[in-house]
Design an enzyme around this catalytic site. Structure first.
Site, mmCIF file in Angstrom:
data_model
loop_
_atom_site.group_PDB
_atom_site.id
_atom_site.type_symbol
_atom_site.label_atom_id
_atom_site.label_comp_id
_atom_site.label_asym_id
_atom_site.label_seq_id
_atom_site.Cartn_x
_atom_site.Cartn_y
_atom_site.Cartn_z
ATOM 1 N N GLU A 191 94.501 -26.370 31.014
ATOM 2 C CA GLU A 191 95.122 -25.070 30.844
ATOM 3 C C GLU A 191 95.795 -23.840 31.674
ATOM 4 O O GLU A 191 95.045 -24.114 32.787
ATOM 5 C CB GLU A 191 94.594 -24.684 29.986
ATOM 6 C CG GLU A 191 92.757 -24.000 29.908
ATOM 7 C CD GLU A 191 92.714 -22.835 29.249
ATOM 8 O OE1 GLU A 191 93.446 -21.714 29.184
ATOM 9 O OE2 GLU A 191 91.825 -23.200 28.424
ATOM 10 N N LYS A 243 101.056 -15.902 26.156
ATOM 11 C CA LYS A 243 100.472 -17.133 25.389
ATOM 12 C C LYS A 243 101.014 -18.045 25.107
ATOM 13 O O LYS A 243 101.813 -17.282 23.894
ATOM 14 C CB LYS A 243 99.004 -16.420 24.765
ATOM 15 C CG LYS A 243 97.730 -16.517 25.473
ATOM 16 C CD LYS A 243 95.973 -16.215 25.222
ATOM 17 C CE LYS A 243 95.485 -15.609 25.510
ATOM 18 N NZ LYS A 243 93.852 -15.637 25.018
ATOM 19 N N ASP A 302 89.364 -16.125 10.377
ATOM 20 C CA ASP A 302 89.967 -16.177 11.521
ATOM 21 C C ASP A 302 89.162 -17.506 12.874
ATOM 22 O O ASP A 302 87.820 -17.469 13.318
ATOM 23 C CB ASP A 302 90.046 -15.118 12.427
ATOM 24 C CG ASP A 302 90.379 -14.914 14.084
ATOM 25 O OD1 ASP A 302 90.798 -16.249 14.995
ATOM 26 O OD2 ASP A 302 89.855 -14.048 13.939
ATOM 27 N N SER A 345 90.124 -20.513 15.004
ATOM 28 C CA SER A 345 90.691 -20.814 16.479
ATOM 29 C C SER A 345 91.552 -21.824 15.877
ATOM 30 O O SER A 345 90.770 -23.015 15.963
ATOM 31 C CB SER A 345 89.795 -20.724 18.052
ATOM 32 O OG SER A 345 90.804 -21.367 18.815
ATOM 33 N N ALA A 346 93.431 -21.614 16.656
ATOM 34 C CA ALA A 346 93.521 -23.302 16.744
ATOM 35 C C ALA A 346 93.331 -24.407 17.616
ATOM 36 O O ALA A 346 93.535 -25.648 17.192
ATOM 37 C CB ALA A 346 94.804 -22.673 16.854
ATOM 38 N N ASP A 347 92.561 -24.020 18.384
ATOM 39 C CA ASP A 347 91.920 -25.051 19.507
ATOM 40 C C ASP A 347 91.576 -26.536 18.393
ATOM 41 O O ASP A 347 91.121 -26.898 19.339
ATOM 42 C CB ASP A 347 91.121 -24.486 20.028
ATOM 43 C CG ASP A 347 91.720 -23.414 21.811
ATOM 44 O OD1 ASP A 347 92.680 -23.485 20.985
ATOM 45 O OD2 ASP A 347 90.842 -22.715 22.058
ATOM 46 N N LYS A 371 83.149 -19.880 23.521
ATOM 47 C CA LYS A 371 83.253 -18.617 23.433
ATOM 48 C C LYS A 371 81.669 -18.140 23.070
ATOM 49 O O LYS A 371 81.273 -18.506 21.434
ATOM 50 C CB LYS A 371 84.701 -17.931 23.291
ATOM 51 C CG LYS A 371 85.475 -18.321 23.772
ATOM 52 C CD LYS A 371 85.981 -18.468 25.539
ATOM 53 C CE LYS A 371 87.007 -18.113 26.241
ATOM 54 N NZ LYS A 371 88.299 -19.457 25.774
#
Length: 305
Positions: free
Chosen positions: A27, A87, A140, A142-144, A161
């Site tokens: 990335e 981003k 919330d 993450s789209a990850d 994280k």
């Protein structure tokens, strides 16, 4: 991804893929100032690329340049990424192309999508996003996580994280059917620390086993998450990092920081509160992940022979 939006491959990446050799996607957010302060971001880029090359694999940094997705960059293109300030998540890929963004640095979700489109099966990053604390109210997530669940790519990381809701992140990955593996380790890593205290679902001790997990997974479109703990000598003590994380999250809440802005905000606070110790830790884990990813990519390429 439509044919018109196929990523542009650098010559070395295209040749490696054509010859069936190992390639590792990287990335670009971590290599921009959104991921690490200068000059550490440039150091991270060189360390990760060299770690991949040392294992006889080809590094392929992903980014949006002049409105087109790229996988594999020239030195001049890398310099543009180092200064990138926008981003690009997977959902933003079409927008970045339609609007002709000058430079867009890719997150985990966008890089996984571009790696798949390019025919690359292994991707290395620092840490993935996940379920945020308080997600039962904010929603919330993450789209990850969905990207990993919907692209057949092995993502190599140091866990999620550390400021996220790690138990719920693992639960979400189970729900969407992603195999979660621990590289020669029994505990889910927490980025700066080797263990979050949460047991890893499956330990693996050999890269060929990782390849077989990808081959034998029940859902052909689903990826695999390989978690690699930060090297022992670079770990930040749990007692210290936990106090810093709590203060950083409290500060972000008071400042009204939400969504994608939380991660860079919290990481900046962590850097300040640890007197910069988080930066070399970040470099060490990113380099280590890239090296392990390259080993897996080499094994995967040999499997295909």
């Amino acid at each position: 991804m439509s044919e018109s939006a196929e990523p542009i491959l650098s010559d070395d990446v295209a040749q490696a893929l054509a010859e069936g050799r190992a390639v590792v996607a990287l990335e670009s957010t971590i290599f921009s100032t959104l991921g690490l302060p200068a000059p550490a971001n440039a150091d991270a880029l060189e360390l990760c690329k060299q770690a991949v090359l040392d294992q006889r694999a080809t590094p392929a940094v992903a980014a949006i340049l002049d409105g087109r997705p790229h996988v594999g960059l020239s030195s001049g293109e890398e310099k543009r990424v180092l200064q990138g300030t926008r981003k690009v998540a997977e959902r933003d890929l079409s927008v970045a192309q339609a609007q002709g963004w000058d430079v867009g640095v890719t997150t985990v979700s966008a890089t996984v999508a571009l790696a798949h489109a390019a025919g690359i099966s292994v991707f290395a990053t620092g840490g993935i996003g996940g379920v945020h604390r308080g997600s039962e109210l904010s929603g919330d997530i993450s789209a990850d996580l969905d990207a990993i669940a919907n692209h057949p790519v092995i993502t190599v990381c140091a866990g999620a994280k550390a400021f996220l809701d790690l138990p719920r992140t693992l639960e979400y990955l189970e729900t969407v059917g992603v195999p979660v593996l621990g590289w020669q380790h029994d505990w889910f890593p927490a980025f700066y620390t080797r263990s979050s205290g949460l047991p890893i679902p499956h330990r693996v001790d050999d890269e060929r086993v990782v390849c077989d997990v990808l081959r034998f997974r029940a859902r052909p479109a689903t990826g695999v998450l390989l978690t690699v703990p930060i090297p022992v000598d670079d770990e930040i003590p749990e007692s210290r990092i936990n106090a810093v994380l709590t203060a950083a999250l409290d500060s972000s809440a008071r400042a009204g920081v939400t969504g994608p802005a939380v991660t860079p905000y919290v990481l900046e606070r962590i850097e300040k509160e640890t007197d910069g110790q988080s930066v070399p830790a970040n470099l060490a884990l990113a380099r280590n992940n890239a090296a392990i990813a390259a080993r897996v990519a080499v094994a995967l390429a040999s499997h295909a022979v």
